[in-house]
Design a protein around this motif. Structure first.
Motif, short mmCIF file in Angstrom:
data_model
loop_
_atom_site.label_atom_id
_atom_site.label_comp_id
_atom_site.label_asym_id
_atom_site.label_seq_id
_atom_site.Cartn_x
_atom_site.Cartn_y
_atom_site.Cartn_z
N GLY A 89 -46.19 -16.28 7.10
CA GLY A 89 -47.18 -17.32 7.38
C GLY A 89 -46.67 -18.71 7.01
N PHE A 90 -45.99 -18.80 5.88
CA PHE A 90 -45.41 -20.08 5.43
C PHE A 90 -44.44 -20.62 6.47
N PHE A 91 -43.51 -19.75 6.91
CA PHE A 91 -42.52 -20.17 7.90
C PHE A 91 -43.18 -20.53 9.22
N ALA A 92 -44.19 -19.75 9.60
CA ALA A 92 -44.89 -20.02 10.86
C ALA A 92 -45.59 -21.38 10.78
N ALA A 173 -46.05 -23.82 -2.90
CA ALA A 173 -47.07 -24.80 -3.25
C ALA A 173 -46.41 -26.16 -3.54
N VAL A 174 -45.32 -26.13 -4.30
CA VAL A 174 -44.61 -27.38 -4.61
C VAL A 174 -44.09 -28.00 -3.31
N TYR A 175 -43.54 -27.16 -2.45
CA TYR A 175 -43.02 -27.65 -1.15
C TYR A 175 -44.13 -28.33 -0.36
N ALA A 176 -45.30 -27.67 -0.33
CA ALA A 176 -46.41 -28.23 0.45
C ALA A 176 -46.82 -29.60 -0.09
N VAL A 177 -46.83 -29.74 -1.39
CA VAL A 177 -47.26 -31.01 -1.99
C VAL A 177 -46.17 -32.08 -1.82
N VAL A 178 -44.93 -31.69 -2.09
CA VAL A 178 -43.83 -32.66 -2.09
C VAL A 178 -43.52 -33.17 -0.68
N PHE A 179 -43.68 -32.30 0.33
CA PHE A 179 -43.33 -32.68 1.70
C PHE A 179 -44.56 -32.98 2.56
N VAL A 189 -50.41 -28.77 7.74
CA VAL A 189 -49.45 -27.77 7.22
C VAL A 189 -49.60 -27.58 5.70
N ALA A 190 -49.67 -28.68 4.98
CA ALA A 190 -49.76 -28.57 3.51
C ALA A 190 -51.01 -27.81 3.07
N PRO A 191 -52.22 -28.14 3.58
CA PRO A 191 -53.41 -27.35 3.18
C PRO A 191 -53.30 -25.89 3.58
N ALA A 192 -52.67 -25.63 4.73
CA ALA A 192 -52.54 -24.23 5.17
C ALA A 192 -51.65 -23.45 4.20
N ILE A 193 -50.54 -24.08 3.79
CA ILE A 193 -49.63 -23.40 2.85
C ILE A 193 -50.31 -23.20 1.51
N CYS A 197 -51.11 -19.70 -0.58
CA CYS A 197 -50.75 -19.50 -1.99
C CYS A 197 -51.97 -19.03 -2.81
N VAL A 198 -53.11 -19.67 -2.58
CA VAL A 198 -54.33 -19.30 -3.32
C VAL A 198 -54.73 -17.85 -2.98
N ALA A 199 -54.65 -17.52 -1.68
CA ALA A 199 -55.03 -16.17 -1.25
C ALA A 199 -54.11 -15.12 -1.88
#
Lengths: 302, 99
Positions: A89-92, A173-179, A189-193, A197-199
């Motif tokens: 899912g992350f890669f998608a 999670a760090v990737y989503a925030v940093v990028f 993309v960031a909220p989806a990632i 992570c939360v799930a």
């Protein structure tokens, strides 16, 4: 006399690491059994026939340790399978949401680079450790009571796998925030990632609790095998027969194989052999570092 | 007996649910005293079989006393059938050698 026995049994169970609902069940069943036995004769005779409280507590603890460790291993593998789906899912999300930003384009850049490395390393560690844990649990599934060292190996492998799973989702999670603001990533993309992570924190949390709980009951003492026992049919083949005596030779061969695969993938994905060499070298070195750092813990070497 | 406790317990429970004390009594009675399990040690064996999915259990109440009753699951019946076949083959082979 029966009440005195049950007090002793409760203490012995606690000393053997059996408490809570498991201990209450043993005590309730023992009380019922002793009262039926005493009904035919006297309480001292019933207690004598029932058996030594300490010995019974140790048998229950050894049984419970085996049951809980097996369940923790299967459960943590299941949690990691879900994490694997999350990985896809992350890669998608990144591929569908604009594509991969430059690894140095994160804010701050250092965190972005570390997260980028972790995204590739930790899932592989989780996968290998999880598979090794599952393999041992399946290989020993017919054993009634497994010795302490075998259970320790299974728990260690499951713990490393779950730990790497947590590290993986932390890196996502760090990737989503940093990028989150880095081109070409779209804003969703960031909220989806982060949602992924939360799930995944729920099954990983359940897996973590199961692994921790499995350590409490005392297991029966006894040795464990290593990775060469897990793959015994393979290491009986003539060219590989000497490897169990030379675990570092095995590590070097394995790292070379992984490096070759990494080289092939890198060249195919990036279109140039230089990227392939870089990726192959990185993957091979990662294998050797993990073998050095985690080899004993995962029973890859003695 | 040590290596055949699973088979003995599964076979004892095949006729219907029993609690721990009744399992020991039934086994002793059916074997005419040949198999006399140490009373308390039946419980770790029952927990092992339950952990393997071969037995299921539930609490009942008798005169205010909690009692755990065990029964064979579908998997337990399959395993019992398998172990009985293995035992018959083993017993037949032993018979051929020793007689």
């Amino acid at each position: 006399m029966i009440d005195r026995y049950l007090i002793d049994l409760r203490r012995a169970l606690k000393e053997a690491g059996v408490d809570g609902g498991a201990a209450e069940r043993v005590l309730a069943e023992s009380r019922d059994h002793l009262l039926e036995l005493a009904g035919e004769g006297d309480e001292p005779a019933a207690v004598a026939r029932f058996g030594d409280a300490r010995a019974l507590a140790q048998q229950v603890a050894a049984q419970l340790a085996t049951i809980r460790t097996r369940r923790a291993t299967y459960g943590s593998f299941g949690a990691l399978a879900l994490a694997g789906a999350g990985y896809v899912g992350f890669f998608a999300a990144v591929n569908l949401g604009g594509g991969w930003p430059d690894i140095a384009a994160g804010s701050p850049a250092v965190l972005g680079i570390l997260a980028g490395i972790g995204i590739f390393v930790f899932p592989q560690v989780a996968f290998v450790a999880g598979c090794l844990a599952l393999l041992r649990a399946l290989r020993l599934r017919r054993g009634a009571v497994l010795p302490a060292d075998e259970l320790r190996v299974m728990r260690s492998r499951a713990a490393v796998a779950v730990g790497a799973g947590w590290s993986s989702i932390a890196c996502w999670a760090v990737y989503a925030v940093v990028f989150r603001s880095a081109a070409p990533l779209e804003s969703w993309v960031a909220p989806a990632i982060l949602g992924i992570c939360v799930a995944l924190a729920v099954p990983l949390g359940a897996g973590t609790i199961a692994v921790v709980r499995s350590a409490a009951p005392q297991a029966a003492p006894g040795p464990a095998g290593d990775v060469f026992d897990d793959f015994a049919p393979i290491f009986r083949l003539a060219p590989l027969r000497s490897l169990p005596q030379h675990p570092w030779r095995f590590a070097a061969l394995f790292a070379a194989g992984i490096a070759l695969v990494g080289f092939g993938l890198g060249w195919t994905e990036e279109g140039d052999p230089g990227s392939g060499i870089f990726r192959g070298a990185f993957e091979g070195l990662a294998v050797l570092i993990c073998f050095a750092a985690l080899g004993r813990r995962l029973a890859l070497r003695r | 007996m040590k290596g055949h406790v699973n088979l003995l317990l599964l076979a004892t429970l095949r006729r219907g649910p029993l609690h721990g004390y009744a399992v020991v009594e039934e086994l002793r009675g059916t074997s005419e005293g040949a198999f006399d399990l140490a009373e308390g040690t039946v419980y770790p064996a029952l927990y092992r079989l339950e952990g393997a999915g071969l037995l299921a259990s539930k609490w009942t109440s008798l005169s205010g006393r909690r009692r755990r009753v065990y029964r064979l699951t579908g998997r337990g019946r399959t395993e019992l059938s398998r172990e009985r076949k293995e035992w018959k083959a083993f017993a037949s082979a032993m018979e051929s050698v020793v007689t």
